[in-house]
Enzyme design. Structure first.
Site, short mmCIF file in Angstrom:
data_model
loop_
_atom_site.label_atom_id
_atom_site.label_comp_id
_atom_site.label_asym_id
_atom_site.label_seq_id
_atom_site.Cartn_x
_atom_site.Cartn_y
_atom_site.Cartn_z
N ASP A 1 0.82 -1.21 0.00
CA ASP A 1 0.00 0.00 0.00
C ASP A 1 0.85 1.26 0.00
OD1 ASP A 1 -2.28 -1.48 -0.01
OD2 ASP A 1 -2.75 -1.21 2.11
N ASP B 1 0.25 -0.50 5.81
CA ASP B 1 -0.89 -1.21 5.25
C ASP B 1 -2.16 -0.54 5.78
OD1 ASP B 1 -1.78 -3.23 3.55
OD2 ASP B 1 -2.18 -4.60 5.20
N LYS C 1 -6.12 -0.43 6.30
CA LYS C 1 -7.25 -1.35 6.41
C LYS C 1 -8.51 -0.59 6.80
CE LYS C 1 -4.82 -5.09 5.66
NZ LYS C 1 -4.99 -5.86 4.40
#
Length: 350
Positions: free
Chosen positions: A245, A258, A260
């Protein structure tokens, strides 16, 4: 013979007196003058316990032996089943502990000169061998416990929403995540926008992403020196790939980040399940990928919420990253073993 001396008082005059007594007289006098002590067993009913006393004091040896007593117990109660002591299982270790870091690359101590972040696209052209992704490997090596809870959650959602409702719900979750990542990519690739605190107004992002962007706004204030966004990383030696990411500095530390989304709060790192393994796999691949001239030893998992409530940021330091890397290698070995067994099952019998 004992001589006793006494002193008698006659008025104001003391008169000494000596008396001789034999031992028998002394003993008699002592017995007469001493109070009698009652025995603690005087109140015991001796007749009632006479048989018990006789059995204890008797010199007769019982005819029963330990073997006969064991046989009698087996006949009355059944054979004794001895419980096995729980065996101490040693922690699993990878068969081959492939290094996480790249010794040929140094860890950057300072921020490099500002430049556009890397964005290497995934190329799966014809004729190229299919390299498994990190997501696929983790999904196919779930533990029985993870599968159980995942299936139970799915059954509950279907019971509540129906088959079509659950399908639509899953599609909406996927679409919202995609819109969120797209809006976040625009922010991270624009240095001017990244410095703007009112991010939801600075960008004309879709309404579906407004809450998520607001949720991570306080996290983005500490993100600097973005090195990569939605970029492919590949580990040639271990044969896997993934799309990271973001790679940037969070509070001065270079991290694989990352992003989420979640409908439920996840305040602890343990609430993110296999996400730390995913971050470790991305970092290990980046460290071995020739497209990147630096290496990363830390990770960051950010959980954003649609209602705009502050996101949770879970940092993974280099020590934790090393442990998650070992667990990732175990899952990778399991995936390869599953693939080899499946190919052997489909191969013709010779």
């Amino acid at each position: 013979m004992f001589v006793l001396s006494r002193v008698l008082f006659a008025g104001s005059v003391m008169v000494p007196e000596c008396t001789s007594l034999t031992a028998c007289h002394f003993s008699a006098v002592h017995r007469l003058t001493s109070p009698r002590r009652n025995s603690p067993y005087s109140s015991v009913d001796s007749e009632r316990y006479s048989s018990l006393v006789k059995s204890v004091m008797s010199s007769k040896v019982s005819s029963q032996t330990p073997e006969s007593l064991q046989a009698e117990d087996d006949q009355v109660y059944g054979p004794v089943v001895k419980a096995q002591m729980p065996s101490r299982t040693e922690p699993r270790v990878p068969k081959t502990l492939h290094p996480f870091s790249n010794p040929e690359r140094a860890v950057e101590a300072e921020e490099p000169d500002a430049g556009p972040p890397a964005r290497i696209l995934l190329n799966r052209g014809r004729g190229r061998p299919s390299t498994p992704s990190v997501s696929r490997i983790l999904q196919q090596t779930l533990s029985p416990e993870q599968i159980f809870y995942l299936e139970r959650w799915k059954r509950r959602m279907i019971a509540e929403l129906g088959e079509l409702g659950f399908k639509e719900y899953s599609q909406n979750i996927f679409r919202q995540g995609k819109v969120f990542h797209s809006a976040l990519e625009d922010i991270l690739t624009s240095a001017e926008t990244l410095r703007d605190r009112n991010l939801s107004e600075a960008l004309e992002c879709p309404a579906e992403a407004q809450g998520y962007i607001q949720s991570i706004s306080h996290i983005l204030e500490d993100v600097r020196a973005v090195r990569a966004v939605e970029s492919t990383v590949q580990h040639a030696a271990l044969n896997y790939l993934g799309i990271v990411d973001c790679v940037a500095r969070y509070r001065g530390v270079l991290c694989v980040i990352d992003w989420k989304t979640s409908e439920k709060p996840k305040p602890f790192l343990s609430n993110t399940y296999d996400n730390p393994l995913q971050v470790a796999a991305y970092a290990g691949a980046l460290n071995s990928d020739d497209n990147y001239k630096y290496q990363v030893e830390n990770g960051l998992i950010v959980v954003a919420y649609k209602d705009g409530s502050p996101a949770h940021a879970h940092q993974i330091n280099s020590e934790l990253m090393s442990e998650y890397w070992k667990t990732w290698l175990l899952r990778l070995e399991e995936f390869k073993e599953l693939g080899s067994s499946a190919s052997s099952d489909t191969s013709p019998v010779k």
